[in-house]
Design an enzyme around this catalytic site. Structure first.
Site, short mmCIF file in Angstrom:
data_model
loop_
_atom_site.label_atom_id
_atom_site.label_comp_id
_atom_site.label_asym_id
_atom_site.label_seq_id
_atom_site.Cartn_x
_atom_site.Cartn_y
_atom_site.Cartn_z
N TYR A 32 32.84 44.65 30.87
CA TYR A 32 34.08 44.10 31.43
C TYR A 32 35.28 44.51 30.57
CZ TYR A 32 37.58 40.89 33.22
OH TYR A 32 38.73 40.36 33.76
N ASN A 86 44.55 44.30 41.98
CA ASN A 86 44.10 43.05 41.38
C ASN A 86 42.60 42.80 41.55
OD1 ASN A 86 44.34 40.05 40.53
ND2 ASN A 86 43.61 39.92 42.66
N VAL A 114 42.78 32.36 33.25
CA VAL A 114 43.66 31.88 34.32
C VAL A 114 42.83 31.00 35.25
CG1 VAL A 114 45.27 32.51 36.15
CG2 VAL A 114 44.95 34.03 34.19
N THR A 135 41.46 30.24 38.23
CA THR A 135 41.20 30.89 39.51
C THR A 135 39.73 30.68 39.86
OG1 THR A 135 40.51 33.02 38.57
CG2 THR A 135 42.88 32.68 38.88
N LYS A 192 38.40 47.19 31.45
CA LYS A 192 39.80 46.78 31.40
C LYS A 192 40.58 47.60 30.37
CE LYS A 192 39.66 43.72 34.67
NZ LYS A 192 40.35 43.99 35.95
N ARG A 250 37.66 41.30 51.08
CA ARG A 250 36.45 41.53 51.86
C ARG A 250 36.28 40.55 53.01
NH1 ARG A 250 31.95 41.16 47.38
NH2 ARG A 250 33.32 39.42 46.81
N THR A 275 43.20 37.13 48.35
CA THR A 275 42.94 35.81 48.92
C THR A 275 42.71 34.72 47.89
OG1 THR A 275 40.60 36.41 49.17
CG2 THR A 275 42.04 36.72 51.09
#
Length: 257
Positions: free
Chosen positions: A148, A86, A181, A183, A152, A33, A10
């Site tokens: 993090y 993702n 990015v 977002t 990854k 979610r 989303t």
């Protein structure tokens, strides 16, 4: 028509994948979610592109959520041809500033969910002799930068190893490693971004186009921008100790505020 399943569909990179794949004529299974946002997204993509968009509400930080999506990926009657893993998030704060519960939640989403969903998808794909998986990682995988980056890095190593094991089966796997990015990612994590140089930002739609091109070419690792490819080239030859100090200072400057 083929079907693609996208987790974290989303917003951000997931939404960009959904837009591009719908425009290319793929039916979609949209996973997130928030049911309302999923339904609004499904309606918009169906009305704009004439594709079928299935809504699947699931929280990948829970066993129930992972099992729900894995069951959909295992459905032989309604096969998924492309999986985009993702879903992900960032925690605000350095090591020991973040609660253990939040650290474990990150590993659940970034590692366990990716493992279980990739396995469910590729088992069915191998039977059919075709399919693809894109696991969204990060350039943070290549630098020492906390949980993090470590999670990854696991995504990259797992994906490239699985890609080798499945070579010749018709199933392609690729780790996608973007940089910054534009977002909702940083906002959701409470991270400030005002100090990040403009040249470091990537456009999500261009990122997705480059990623899909790399997947079609059979790459198992995609760093979809010349700027970040150059940076990662420097990272490969930089002394590990020096790199750790630089990334720590960079994280304080460009990371959580």
């Amino acid at each position: 028509m083929t079907t693609a399943l996208i987790t974290g569909s989303t917003a951000g990179i997931g939404a960009a994948f959904a837009r591009r794949l719908a425009a290319d004529g793929h039916n979609l299974v949209l996973v997130a979610r928030d049911t309302k946002r999923l339904r609004d997204q499904a309606t918009e993509l169906h009305d704009r592109h004439g594709i079928e968009a299935e809504v699947l509400t699931a929280d990948l930080a829970t066993d129930t959520g992972i099992e729900t999506v894995a069951a959909r990926l295992s459905d032989r009657k309604n096969p998924v041809d492309l999986l985009i893993n993702n879903a992900g998030f960032g925690n605000k704060g350095r090591y020991l500033d973040v609660s253990m519960a939040d650290e474990l939640k990150m590993l659940k989403v970034h590692c366990e969910a990716v493992l279980r969903l990739t396995s469910a998808a590729t088992e069915a794909m191998r039977e059919r002799g075709r399919g693809g998986v894109v696991n969204v990682a990060s350039v943070a995988a290549f630098v020492p930068r906390g949980t993090y980056g470590a999670s990854k890095a696991w995504v990259v190593q797992f994906t490239q190893g699985a890609a080798k094991d499945l070579a010749g089966t018709g199933v392609r796997l690729m780790a996608l490693c973007p940089g910054f990015v534009r977002t909702e990612f940083h906002q959701r994590a409470g991270m400030g971004t005002d100090n990040i140089p403009g040249w470091m930002w990537l456009d999500a739609d261009k990122l997705v186009a480059a990623a899909l091109s790399d997947l079609a070419r059979g790459k198992s690792l995609s760093i979809p921008d010349p700027r970040y490819k150059a940076l990662m080239g420097i990272v490969k030859v930089a002394p590990r100790g020096l790199l750790g100090g630089i990334t720590s200072r960079t994280g304080r400057k460009y990371g959580p505020q």
